[in-house]
Design a protein around this motif. Structure first.
Motif, PDB file in Angstrom:
ATOM      1  N   GLY A  20       2.666  25.917 -70.759  1.00 13.64           N
ATOM      2  CA  GLY A  20       2.843  25.021 -71.891  1.00 13.64           C
ATOM      3  C   GLY A  20       3.441  23.682 -71.511  1.00 13.64           C
ATOM      4  O   GLY A  20       4.145  23.054 -72.302  1.00 13.64           O
ATOM      5  N   ALA A  21       3.141  23.237 -70.282  1.00 15.98           N
ATOM      6  CA  ALA A  21       3.733  22.003 -69.754  1.00 15.98           C
ATOM      7  C   ALA A  21       2.997  20.783 -70.289  1.00 15.98           C
ATOM      8  O   ALA A  21       2.177  20.165 -69.598  1.00 15.98           O
ATOM      9  CB  ALA A  21       3.710  22.031 -68.223  1.00 15.98           C
ATOM     10  N   LYS A  22       3.305  20.404 -71.524  1.00 26.64           N
ATOM     11  CA  LYS A  22       2.605  19.283 -72.159  1.00 26.64           C
ATOM     12  C   LYS A  22       2.856  17.951 -71.460  1.00 26.64           C
ATOM     13  O   LYS A  22       2.083  17.010 -71.621  1.00 26.64           O
ATOM     14  CB  LYS A  22       2.993  19.176 -73.633  1.00 26.64           C
ATOM     15  CG  LYS A  22       2.403  20.286 -74.503  1.00 26.64           C
ATOM     16  CD  LYS A  22       2.568  19.967 -75.973  1.00 26.64           C
ATOM     17  CE  LYS A  22       1.801  20.972 -76.830  1.00 26.64           C
ATOM     18  NZ  LYS A  22       1.853  20.613 -78.264  1.00 26.64           N
ATOM     19  N   GLU A  23       3.937  17.879 -70.694  1.00 27.31           N
ATOM     20  CA  GLU A  23       4.198  16.641 -69.955  1.00 27.31           C
ATOM     21  C   GLU A  23       3.132  16.381 -68.893  1.00 27.31           C
ATOM     22  O   GLU A  23       3.032  15.275 -68.345  1.00 27.31           O
ATOM     23  CB  GLU A  23       5.587  16.684 -69.298  1.00 27.31           C
ATOM     24  CG  GLU A  23       5.760  17.703 -68.195  1.00 27.31           C
ATOM     25  CD  GLU A  23       6.200  19.082 -68.682  1.00 27.31           C
ATOM     26  OE1 GLU A  23       6.739  19.840 -67.867  1.00 27.31           O
ATOM     27  OE2 GLU A  23       6.010  19.376 -69.881  1.00 27.31           O
ATOM     28  N   MET A  24       2.315  17.405 -68.606  1.00 24.42           N
ATOM     29  CA  MET A  24       1.236  17.264 -67.622  1.00 24.42           C
ATOM     30  C   MET A  24      -0.068  16.743 -68.240  1.00 24.42           C
ATOM     31  O   MET A  24      -1.042  16.527 -67.527  1.00 24.42           O
ATOM     32  CB  MET A  24       0.954  18.614 -66.954  1.00 24.42           C
ATOM     33  CG  MET A  24       2.135  19.269 -66.292  1.00 24.42           C
ATOM     34  SD  MET A  24       2.773  18.301 -64.917  1.00 24.42           S
ATOM     35  CE  MET A  24       4.304  19.179 -64.604  1.00 24.42           C
ATOM     36  N   ILE A  25      -0.082  16.555 -69.554  1.00 17.90           N
ATOM     37  CA  ILE A  25      -1.316  16.125 -70.223  1.00 17.90           C
ATOM     38  C   ILE A  25      -1.915  14.858 -69.604  1.00 17.90           C
ATOM     39  O   ILE A  25      -3.129  14.822 -69.351  1.00 17.90           O
ATOM     40  CB  ILE A  25      -1.090  15.973 -71.745  1.00 17.90           C
ATOM     41  CG1 ILE A  25      -0.942  17.360 -72.395  1.00 17.90           C
ATOM     42  CG2 ILE A  25      -2.240  15.199 -72.397  1.00 17.90           C
ATOM     43  CD1 ILE A  25      -0.563  17.327 -73.865  1.00 17.90           C
ATOM     44  N   PRO A  26      -1.122  13.814 -69.339  1.00 18.20           N
ATOM     45  CA  PRO A  26      -1.720  12.620 -68.725  1.00 18.20           C
ATOM     46  C   PRO A  26      -2.380  12.909 -67.375  1.00 18.20           C
ATOM     47  O   PRO A  26      -3.461  12.376 -67.080  1.00 18.20           O
ATOM     48  CB  PRO A  26      -0.532  11.658 -68.571  1.00 18.20           C
ATOM     49  CG  PRO A  26       0.435  12.104 -69.628  1.00 18.20           C
ATOM     50  CD  PRO A  26       0.297  13.588 -69.679  1.00 18.20           C
ATOM     51  N   ASP A  27      -1.743  13.761 -66.562  1.00 21.02           N
ATOM     52  CA  ASP A  27      -2.312  14.119 -65.258  1.00 21.02           C
ATOM     53  C   ASP A  27      -3.627  14.877 -65.429  1.00 21.02           C
ATOM     54  O   ASP A  27      -4.593  14.650 -64.687  1.00 21.02           O
ATOM     55  CB  ASP A  27      -1.313  14.986 -64.468  1.00 21.02           C
ATOM     56  CG  ASP A  27       0.022  14.312 -64.277  1.00 21.02           C
ATOM     57  OD1 ASP A  27       0.212  13.676 -63.236  1.00 21.02           O
ATOM     58  OD2 ASP A  27       0.875  14.416 -65.182  1.00 21.02           O
ATOM     59  N   ILE A  28      -3.651  15.796 -66.411  1.00 22.33           N
ATOM     60  CA  ILE A  28      -4.847  16.590 -66.656  1.00 22.33           C
ATOM     61  C   ILE A  28      -5.978  15.707 -67.191  1.00 22.33           C
ATOM     62  O   ILE A  28      -7.140  15.863 -66.798  1.00 22.33           O
ATOM     63  CB  ILE A  28      -4.533  17.754 -67.624  1.00 22.33           C
ATOM     64  CG1 ILE A  28      -3.544  18.726 -66.962  1.00 22.33           C
ATOM     65  CG2 ILE A  28      -5.806  18.497 -68.024  1.00 22.33           C
ATOM     66  CD1 ILE A  28      -2.979  19.779 -67.899  1.00 22.33           C
ATOM     67  N   LYS A  29      -5.627  14.757 -68.047  1.00 24.69           N
ATOM     68  CA  LYS A  29      -6.634  13.824 -68.556  1.00 24.69           C
ATOM     69  C   LYS A  29      -7.226  12.985 -67.424  1.00 24.69           C
ATOM     70  O   LYS A  29      -8.431  12.694 -67.423  1.00 24.69           O
ATOM     71  CB  LYS A  29      -6.020  12.912 -69.620  1.00 24.69           C
ATOM     72  CG  LYS A  29      -5.827  13.579 -70.976  1.00 24.69           C
ATOM     73  CD  LYS A  29      -5.302  12.583 -71.994  1.00 24.69           C
ATOM     74  CE  LYS A  29      -5.255  13.210 -73.380  1.00 24.69           C
ATOM     75  NZ  LYS A  29      -4.742  12.250 -74.406  1.00 24.69           N
ATOM     76  N   THR A  30      -6.389  12.625 -66.465  1.00 18.41           N
ATOM     77  CA  THR A  30      -6.871  11.846 -65.325  1.00 18.41           C
ATOM     78  C   THR A  30      -7.879  12.651 -64.515  1.00 18.41           C
ATOM     79  O   THR A  30      -8.926  12.131 -64.102  1.00 18.41           O
ATOM     80  CB  THR A  30      -5.694  11.420 -64.422  1.00 18.41           C
ATOM     81  OG1 THR A  30      -4.833  10.563 -65.164  1.00 18.41           O
ATOM     82  CG2 THR A  30      -6.191  10.681 -63.183  1.00 18.41           C
ATOM     83  N   ILE A  31      -7.570  13.919 -64.295  1.00 16.63           N
ATOM     84  CA  ILE A  31      -8.502  14.788 -63.564  1.00 16.63           C
ATOM     85  C   ILE A  31      -9.823  14.889 -64.321  1.00 16.63           C
ATOM     86  O   ILE A  31     -10.909  14.765 -63.739  1.00 16.63           O
ATOM     87  CB  ILE A  31      -7.892  16.193 -63.350  1.00 16.63           C
ATOM     88  CG1 ILE A  31      -6.715  16.122 -62.380  1.00 16.63           C
ATOM     89  CG2 ILE A  31      -8.954  17.167 -62.808  1.00 16.63           C
ATOM     90  CD1 ILE A  31      -5.954  17.427 -62.240  1.00 16.63           C
ATOM     91  N   PHE A  32      -9.741  15.068 -65.630  1.00 14.11           N
ATOM     92  CA  PHE A  32     -10.966  15.203 -66.435  1.00 14.11           C
ATOM     93  C   PHE A  32     -11.832  13.948 -66.345  1.00 14.11           C
ATOM     94  O   PHE A  32     -13.065  14.038 -66.244  1.00 14.11           O
ATOM     95  CB  PHE A  32     -10.614  15.482 -67.894  1.00 14.11           C
ATOM     96  CG  PHE A  32     -11.819  15.673 -68.776  1.00 14.11           C
ATOM     97  CD1 PHE A  32     -12.460  16.887 -68.834  1.00 14.11           C
ATOM     98  CD2 PHE A  32     -12.319  14.620 -69.524  1.00 14.11           C
ATOM     99  CE1 PHE A  32     -13.589  17.066 -69.629  1.00 14.11           C
ATOM    100  CE2 PHE A  32     -13.438  14.788 -70.323  1.00 14.11           C
ATOM    101  CZ  PHE A  32     -14.070  16.013 -70.371  1.00 14.11           C
ATOM    102  N   SER A  33     -11.203  12.800 -66.369  1.00 16.57           N
ATOM    103  CA  SER A  33     -11.964  11.547 -66.415  1.00 16.57           C
ATOM    104  C   SER A  33     -12.446  11.078 -65.046  1.00 16.57           C
ATOM    105  O   SER A  33     -13.400  10.300 -64.957  1.00 16.57           O
ATOM    106  CB  SER A  33     -11.127  10.439 -67.062  1.00 16.57           C
ATOM    107  OG  SER A  33      -9.962  10.186 -66.298  1.00 16.57           O
ATOM    108  N   THR A  34     -11.812  11.554 -63.971  1.00 11.26           N
ATOM    109  CA  THR A  34     -12.161  11.041 -62.640  1.00 11.26           C
ATOM    110  C   THR A  34     -12.810  12.059 -61.717  1.00 11.26           C
ATOM    111  O   THR A  34     -13.507  11.668 -60.771  1.00 11.26           O
ATOM    112  CB  THR A  34     -10.914  10.478 -61.928  1.00 11.26           C
ATOM    113  OG1 THR A  34      -9.951  11.535 -61.746  1.00 11.26           O
ATOM    114  CG2 THR A  34     -10.292   9.350 -62.724  1.00 11.26           C
TER     115      THR A  34
END
Length: 201
Positions: free
Chosen positions: A81-95
């Motif tokens: 539930g590490a929501k602070e990782m959302i930006p990192d996960i979004k970066t992986i999805f987009s790149t």
């Protein structure tokens, strides 16, 4: 131990034990570990816990050059539930170019409540991939997330799937979806009874 397989087994056993004392040792081992497959086992083990040390390891793994390690890190972020990782996960999805990795990022983002419609659409699109592993992952994550609105697409996919192992995962996804649908129906019925009890008193 000098044997990577032994270190992998030890990390996974420690994780499954859910002993909080193991977090410090696992995090320290991750920092000095050279083998990515052992790091994957450490990240898996830490997914049974939460806290600053766990988040630090997951964040590091999300930035790894190794696709499998990033994959495990996304799963760990979702599980903890590490929501602070959302930006990192979004970066992986987009790149990232790896479709199976993008599937797990869409699942994690959906689980975190991020743009659910778009992430559901992406997961459902995976059911139509030419790559059976992508179809398998799509079915797995649709099932795990209990996306009952995808029931029709899962049924269609079951009808045309020609890989037995993908079909088996689609069947499991459909079983989970039916469980979600039943819980919703039961909740609606319970609410109706409460409404009747309220209005008759």
């Amino acid at each position: 131990s000098n044997a990577p397989l032994v270190r992998k087994a030890a990390a996974e056993a420690l994780g499954r034990s859910k002993d909080e004392r193991g977090v410090k040792h696992l995090a320290e081992r991750y920092r000095v570990e050279k083998k990515d497959d052992v790091k994957m086992s450490i990240v898996f083990a830490l997914s049974f816990h939460s806290g600053a040390e766990v988040s630090s390891v997951i964040k590091n793994a999300l930035a790894s050059q190794n696709t499998d390690l990033r994959y495990q890190a996304v799963l760990a972020a979702e599980k903890t539930g590490a929501k602070e990782m959302i930006p990192d996960i979004k970066t992986i999805f987009s790149t990232d170019k790896d479709d199976t990795l993008k599937m797990v990022t869409a699942f994690a983002l959906y689980s975190f409540g991020e743009d659910r419609a778009a992430n559901e659409k992406y997961l459902v699109s995976g059911l139509h991939s030419s790559d059976p592993l992508v179809r398998y992952r799509a079915a797995d994550y649709i099932g795990r997330a209990g996306i009952d609105s995808a029931a029709g697409e899962v049924i269609k996919a079951i009808e045309i799937e020609n890989k037995w192992w993908v079909k088996a995962e689609l069947d499991r996804a459909m079983d989970r979806i039916r469980e979600v649908q039943k819980k919703k129906r039961d909740a609606e019925i319970e609410q109706s009874y409460k409404f009747l009890d309220t209005t008759s008193s």
